[in-house]
Design a protein around this motif. Structure first.
Motif, PDB file in Angstrom:
ATOM      1  N   LEU A  36      -9.461 -34.712  11.940  1.00  0.00           N
ATOM      2  CA  LEU A  36      -8.809 -34.967  10.852  1.00  0.00           C
ATOM      3  C   LEU A  36      -8.706 -33.640   9.764  1.00  0.00           C
ATOM      4  O   LEU A  36      -9.515 -34.083   9.290  1.00  0.00           O
ATOM      5  CB  LEU A  36      -8.084 -36.556  10.023  1.00  0.00           C
ATOM      6  N   ALA A  37      -8.316 -32.090   9.798  1.00  0.00           N
ATOM      7  CA  ALA A  37      -8.831 -31.230   9.016  1.00  0.00           C
ATOM      8  C   ALA A  37      -7.891 -31.064   7.461  1.00  0.00           C
ATOM      9  O   ALA A  37      -8.599 -30.351   6.889  1.00  0.00           O
ATOM     10  CB  ALA A  37      -8.861 -29.784   9.939  1.00  0.00           C
ATOM     11  N   SER A  38      -6.483 -31.484   8.217  1.00  0.00           N
ATOM     12  CA  SER A  38      -5.865 -31.363   6.579  1.00  0.00           C
ATOM     13  C   SER A  38      -4.600 -31.412   6.805  1.00  0.00           C
ATOM     14  O   SER A  38      -4.232 -31.933   7.564  1.00  0.00           O
ATOM     15  CB  SER A  38      -5.921 -29.391   6.601  1.00  0.00           C
ATOM     16  N   THR A  39      -3.940 -32.143   5.439  1.00  0.00           N
ATOM     17  CA  THR A  39      -2.799 -32.325   5.502  1.00  0.00           C
ATOM     18  C   THR A  39      -2.225 -31.139   4.205  1.00  0.00           C
ATOM     19  O   THR A  39      -1.205 -31.713   3.561  1.00  0.00           O
ATOM     20  CB  THR A  39      -2.282 -33.616   4.714  1.00  0.00           C
ATOM     21  N   SER A  40      -3.007 -29.890   4.824  1.00  0.00           N
ATOM     22  CA  SER A  40      -2.374 -29.258   3.662  1.00  0.00           C
ATOM     23  C   SER A  40      -2.757 -29.814   1.964  1.00  0.00           C
ATOM     24  O   SER A  40      -3.141 -30.094   1.057  1.00  0.00           O
ATOM     25  CB  SER A  40      -0.853 -28.687   3.941  1.00  0.00           C
ATOM     26  N   SER A  41      -0.656 -29.766   1.274  1.00  0.00           N
ATOM     27  CA  SER A  41      -0.967 -29.650  -0.080  1.00  0.00           C
ATOM     28  C   SER A  41      -0.026 -30.956  -0.325  1.00  0.00           C
ATOM     29  O   SER A  41      -0.778 -31.900  -1.807  1.00  0.00           O
ATOM     30  CB  SER A  41      -0.468 -29.329  -0.967  1.00  0.00           C
ATOM     31  N   ALA A  68       0.456 -29.688   9.678  1.00  0.00           N
ATOM     32  CA  ALA A  68       1.190 -29.965   7.906  1.00  0.00           C
ATOM     33  C   ALA A  68       2.279 -29.224   7.243  1.00  0.00           C
ATOM     34  O   ALA A  68       2.191 -28.067   7.876  1.00  0.00           O
ATOM     35  CB  ALA A  68      -0.248 -30.052   6.814  1.00  0.00           C
ATOM     36  N   GLN A  69       3.008 -29.611   6.481  1.00  0.00           N
ATOM     37  CA  GLN A  69       3.995 -28.661   5.799  1.00  0.00           C
ATOM     38  C   GLN A  69       2.939 -27.988   4.631  1.00  0.00           C
ATOM     39  O   GLN A  69       2.371 -28.588   4.056  1.00  0.00           O
ATOM     40  CB  GLN A  69       4.801 -29.216   4.783  1.00  0.00           C
ATOM     41  N   ALA A  70       3.039 -27.241   4.792  1.00  0.00           N
ATOM     42  CA  ALA A  70       2.604 -25.835   3.924  1.00  0.00           C
ATOM     43  C   ALA A  70       2.935 -25.638   2.649  1.00  0.00           C
ATOM     44  O   ALA A  70       4.330 -25.525   2.850  1.00  0.00           O
ATOM     45  CB  ALA A  70       1.649 -24.653   4.577  1.00  0.00           C
ATOM     46  N   GLY A  71       2.469 -24.868   1.510  1.00  0.00           N
ATOM     47  CA  GLY A  71       2.843 -24.497   0.623  1.00  0.00           C
ATOM     48  C   GLY A  71       3.249 -24.979  -0.560  1.00  0.00           C
ATOM     49  O   GLY A  71       3.906 -26.498  -0.851  1.00  0.00           O
ATOM     50  N   VAL A  72       2.115 -25.343  -1.843  1.00  0.00           N
ATOM     51  CA  VAL A  72       2.075 -25.814  -2.873  1.00  0.00           C
ATOM     52  C   VAL A  72       3.088 -25.214  -3.346  1.00  0.00           C
ATOM     53  O   VAL A  72       4.188 -26.496  -4.149  1.00  0.00           O
ATOM     54  CB  VAL A  72       0.314 -26.092  -3.526  1.00  0.00           C
ATOM     55  N   ARG A  73       3.994 -24.302  -4.213  1.00  0.00           N
ATOM     56  CA  ARG A  73       5.751 -24.341  -4.516  1.00  0.00           C
ATOM     57  C   ARG A  73       6.416 -25.065  -3.585  1.00  0.00           C
ATOM     58  O   ARG A  73       7.094 -25.340  -4.367  1.00  0.00           O
ATOM     59  CB  ARG A  73       5.434 -22.707  -4.729  1.00  0.00           C
ATOM     60  N   TYR A  74       6.507 -24.449  -2.421  1.00  0.00           N
ATOM     61  CA  TYR A  74       7.689 -25.213  -1.521  1.00  0.00           C
ATOM     62  C   TYR A  74       7.629 -26.707  -1.762  1.00  0.00           C
ATOM     63  O   TYR A  74       8.655 -27.438  -2.009  1.00  0.00           O
ATOM     64  CB  TYR A  74       7.391 -25.009  -0.448  1.00  0.00           C
ATOM     65  N   SER A  75       6.437 -27.577  -2.420  1.00  0.00           N
ATOM     66  CA  SER A  75       6.284 -28.662  -2.087  1.00  0.00           C
ATOM     67  C   SER A  75       7.512 -29.347  -3.776  1.00  0.00           C
ATOM     68  O   SER A  75       7.590 -30.250  -3.587  1.00  0.00           O
ATOM     69  CB  SER A  75       5.092 -29.684  -2.358  1.00  0.00           C
ATOM     70  N   LEU A  76       7.203 -28.317  -4.571  1.00  0.00           N
ATOM     71  CA  LEU A  76       8.539 -28.877  -5.512  1.00  0.00           C
ATOM     72  C   LEU A  76       9.819 -28.724  -5.569  1.00  0.00           C
ATOM     73  O   LEU A  76      10.548 -29.183  -5.796  1.00  0.00           O
ATOM     74  CB  LEU A  76       7.838 -28.156  -7.102  1.00  0.00           C
ATOM     75  N   GLU A  77      10.085 -27.667  -4.674  1.00  0.00           N
ATOM     76  CA  GLU A  77      11.139 -27.135  -4.091  1.00  0.00           C
ATOM     77  C   GLU A  77      11.702 -28.208  -2.650  1.00  0.00           C
ATOM     78  O   GLU A  77      12.605 -28.612  -3.259  1.00  0.00           O
ATOM     79  CB  GLU A  77      11.977 -26.571  -3.526  1.00  0.00           C
ATOM     80  N   ASN A  78      10.843 -28.530  -1.761  1.00  0.00           N
ATOM     81  CA  ASN A  78      11.655 -29.647  -0.878  1.00  0.00           C
ATOM     82  C   ASN A  78      10.009 -31.070  -0.894  1.00  0.00           C
ATOM     83  O   ASN A  78       9.259 -30.834  -0.049  1.00  0.00           O
ATOM     84  CB  ASN A  78      11.444 -29.096   0.081  1.00  0.00           C
TER      85      ASN A  78
END
Length: 129
Positions: A124-129, A85-95
């Protein structure tokens, strides 16, 4: 048993794949080696897994459905474990688009492919944030 594990260059995926390989199973590891985390570390993890003859790395993105389908077809897995998964909650706001492609579209691709090939077990364990 044959395993198909996404995210094998990540912390959890690497340790899971190593454990499964140590138990004598086959693992196809699917990872995009994206630069969100240290790519050299990810490459080192795949190099360590490649010491096992039963490990086959596939470097591609989850949203590349033809590549994902080809990798799953070639692996003929009994078990599919989706950790990437693409990680990083803050990064989700940027990209946010990266999250849509990897976490939503990529996970959808995994579920559809698992359904189509009638996988024995899907985790299916996670899709991150």
């Amino acid at each position: 048993m044959r395993y198909f594990i996404t995210g094998t260059a990540g912390f959890i995926g690497f340790h899971l794949a190593r454990r499964v390989l140590q138990e004598g199973h086959e693992v196809t590891g699917f990872d995009g080696l994206t630069p969100y985390y240290n790519v050299k570390l990810k490459e080192m993890r795949h190099a360590a897994l490649s010491q096992f003859p039963a490990f086959k790395p596939v470097i591609s993105m989850l949203e590349d459905r033809p590549a994902l389908e080809a990798a799953v077809s070639a692996a003929e897995p009994d078990i599919l474990i989706h950790l990437a998964a693409q990680a990083g909650v803050r990064y989700s706001l940027e990209n946010p688009e990266a999250y849509i492609h990897s976490n939503v579209e990529g996970s959808w691709n995994i579920m559809e492919i698992a359904r189509r090939v009638e996988i024995r077990h899907l985790m299916l364990a996670s899709t991150s944030s």
